[in-house]
Design a protein around this motif. Sequence first.
Motif, PDB file in Angstrom:
ATOM      1  N   THR A 137      27.452  38.266  49.602  1.00  7.24           N
ATOM      2  CA  THR A 137      26.296  38.571  48.754  1.00  7.24           C
ATOM      3  C   THR A 137      26.694  39.011  47.350  1.00  7.24           C
ATOM      4  O   THR A 137      25.830  39.271  46.526  1.00  7.24           O
ATOM      5  CB  THR A 137      25.444  39.670  49.403  1.00  7.24           C
ATOM      6  OG1 THR A 137      26.266  40.825  49.600  1.00  7.24           O
ATOM      7  CG2 THR A 137      24.890  39.206  50.739  1.00  7.24           C
ATOM      8  N   GLY A 138      27.994  39.130  47.110  1.00  9.34           N
ATOM      9  CA  GLY A 138      28.443  39.487  45.771  1.00  9.34           C
ATOM     10  C   GLY A 138      28.764  40.944  45.547  1.00  9.34           C
ATOM     11  O   GLY A 138      29.115  41.334  44.428  1.00  9.34           O
ATOM     12  N   SER A 139      28.664  41.752  46.565  1.00  6.40           N
ATOM     13  CA  SER A 139      29.065  43.149  46.420  1.00  6.40           C
ATOM     14  C   SER A 139      30.566  43.230  46.210  1.00  6.40           C
ATOM     15  O   SER A 139      31.325  42.479  46.836  1.00  6.40           O
ATOM     16  CB  SER A 139      28.669  43.942  47.665  1.00  6.40           C
ATOM     17  OG  SER A 139      27.263  43.952  47.822  1.00  6.40           O
ATOM     18  N   THR A 140      30.977  44.145  45.337  1.00 10.75           N
ATOM     19  CA  THR A 140      32.394  44.227  44.978  1.00 10.75           C
ATOM     20  C   THR A 140      32.937  45.644  45.140  1.00 10.75           C
ATOM     21  O   THR A 140      32.201  46.632  45.034  1.00 10.75           O
ATOM     22  CB  THR A 140      32.616  43.786  43.524  1.00 10.75           C
ATOM     23  OG1 THR A 140      31.816  44.593  42.658  1.00 10.75           O
ATOM     24  CG2 THR A 140      32.247  42.324  43.332  1.00 10.75           C
ATOM     25  N   ILE A 141      34.221  45.708  45.419  1.00 13.62           N
ATOM     26  CA  ILE A 141      34.952  46.967  45.496  1.00 13.62           C
ATOM     27  C   ILE A 141      36.253  46.774  44.749  1.00 13.62           C
ATOM     28  O   ILE A 141      36.911  45.736  44.917  1.00 13.62           O
ATOM     29  CB  ILE A 141      35.259  47.353  46.958  1.00 13.62           C
ATOM     30  CG1 ILE A 141      33.958  47.485  47.761  1.00 13.62           C
ATOM     31  CG2 ILE A 141      36.044  48.659  47.021  1.00 13.62           C
ATOM     32  CD1 ILE A 141      34.196  47.642  49.252  1.00 13.62           C
ATOM     33  N   TYR A 142      36.617  47.784  43.939  1.00 13.01           N
ATOM     34  CA  TYR A 142      37.845  47.705  43.158  1.00 13.01           C
ATOM     35  C   TYR A 142      38.720  48.930  43.406  1.00 13.01           C
ATOM     36  O   TYR A 142      38.225  50.038  43.618  1.00 13.01           O
ATOM     37  CB  TYR A 142      37.533  47.642  41.658  1.00 13.01           C
ATOM     38  CG  TYR A 142      36.822  46.386  41.228  1.00 13.01           C
ATOM     39  CD1 TYR A 142      35.440  46.363  41.097  1.00 13.01           C
ATOM     40  CD2 TYR A 142      37.536  45.229  40.937  1.00 13.01           C
ATOM     41  CE1 TYR A 142      34.778  45.212  40.693  1.00 13.01           C
ATOM     42  CE2 TYR A 142      36.887  44.073  40.536  1.00 13.01           C
ATOM     43  CZ  TYR A 142      35.510  44.079  40.416  1.00 13.01           C
ATOM     44  OH  TYR A 142      34.864  42.934  40.014  1.00 13.01           O
TER      45      TYR A 142
ATOM     46  N   ILE B 217      36.366  40.527  40.009  1.00 15.93           N
ATOM     47  CA  ILE B 217      36.418  39.551  41.093  1.00 15.93           C
ATOM     48  C   ILE B 217      35.084  38.818  41.160  1.00 15.93           C
ATOM     49  O   ILE B 217      34.016  39.417  40.968  1.00 15.93           O
ATOM     50  CB  ILE B 217      36.758  40.230  42.441  1.00 15.93           C
ATOM     51  CG1 ILE B 217      37.033  39.176  43.520  1.00 15.93           C
ATOM     52  CG2 ILE B 217      35.668  41.196  42.875  1.00 15.93           C
ATOM     53  CD1 ILE B 217      37.621  39.755  44.797  1.00 15.93           C
ATOM     54  N   SER B 218      35.150  37.536  41.402  1.00 11.81           N
ATOM     55  CA  SER B 218      33.937  36.737  41.510  1.00 11.81           C
ATOM     56  C   SER B 218      34.189  35.620  42.519  1.00 11.81           C
ATOM     57  O   SER B 218      35.338  35.391  42.927  1.00 11.81           O
ATOM     58  CB  SER B 218      33.536  36.153  40.153  1.00 11.81           C
ATOM     59  OG  SER B 218      34.553  35.313  39.652  1.00 11.81           O
ATOM     60  N   ARG B 219      33.134  34.946  42.908  1.00 15.42           N
ATOM     61  CA  ARG B 219      33.308  33.872  43.879  1.00 15.42           C
ATOM     62  C   ARG B 219      32.317  32.756  43.626  1.00 15.42           C
ATOM     63  O   ARG B 219      31.241  32.975  43.079  1.00 15.42           O
ATOM     64  CB  ARG B 219      33.153  34.396  45.312  1.00 15.42           C
ATOM     65  CG  ARG B 219      31.792  34.925  45.675  1.00 15.42           C
ATOM     66  CD  ARG B 219      31.820  35.575  47.053  1.00 15.42           C
ATOM     67  NE  ARG B 219      32.067  34.597  48.103  1.00 15.42           N
ATOM     68  CZ  ARG B 219      32.444  34.910  49.347  1.00 15.42           C
ATOM     69  NH1 ARG B 219      32.642  36.179  49.679  1.00 15.42           N
ATOM     70  NH2 ARG B 219      32.632  33.965  50.242  1.00 15.42           N
ATOM     71  N   ASP B 220      32.735  31.573  44.031  1.00 13.54           N
ATOM     72  CA  ASP B 220      31.882  30.394  43.984  1.00 13.54           C
ATOM     73  C   ASP B 220      31.705  29.960  45.434  1.00 13.54           C
ATOM     74  O   ASP B 220      32.611  29.348  46.010  1.00 13.54           O
ATOM     75  CB  ASP B 220      32.547  29.296  43.145  1.00 13.54           C
ATOM     76  CG  ASP B 220      31.694  28.053  43.028  1.00 13.54           C
ATOM     77  OD1 ASP B 220      30.817  27.828  43.894  1.00 13.54           O
ATOM     78  OD2 ASP B 220      31.911  27.293  42.081  1.00 13.54           O
ATOM     79  N   ASN B 221      30.580  30.293  46.012  1.00 10.71           N
ATOM     80  CA  ASN B 221      30.376  30.005  47.430  1.00 10.71           C
ATOM     81  C   ASN B 221      30.337  28.502  47.710  1.00 10.71           C
ATOM     82  O   ASN B 221      30.753  28.052  48.776  1.00 10.71           O
ATOM     83  CB  ASN B 221      29.096  30.659  47.928  1.00 10.71           C
ATOM     84  CG  ASN B 221      29.209  32.180  48.004  1.00 10.71           C
ATOM     85  OD1 ASN B 221      30.303  32.718  48.182  1.00 10.71           O
ATOM     86  ND2 ASN B 221      28.100  32.866  47.841  1.00 10.71           N
TER      87      ASN B 221
END
Length: 111
Positions: free
Chosen positions: A50-55, A65-69
């Motif tokens: 869902t795009g939640s991020t932790i650093y 950080i990102s993603r292309d599903n």
Amino acid sequence: VPLQASGGGLVQPRGSLRLSCAASKSIVSMGWYRQAPGKQRESVATITTTGSTIYADSVKGRFTISRDNAQNTVYLQMNSLKPDDTAVYYCWGIYNFRTYWGQGTLVTVSS
């Protein structure tokens, strides 16, 4: 599930690099770890479907950080790099309740 990481290299301090990690299947959570010589492995960043991020605190404000599903690919944009960021970076992903790892890609930050 094979994970193919790429994008490492040599960069000067305060420079930028972008790492990519492509999976052959749809992955739930994906992320990056790194391991520097003589140091413990460190979780750098995580992103969920869902795009939640932790650093990690050490990279907040500098890494994204990102993603292309659609492409089953995760990216790590690294800005304002420091010599302390020098490490082998490993991507990982969870598929069908198992964790899979990509091969490491070396990032060297040096003048």
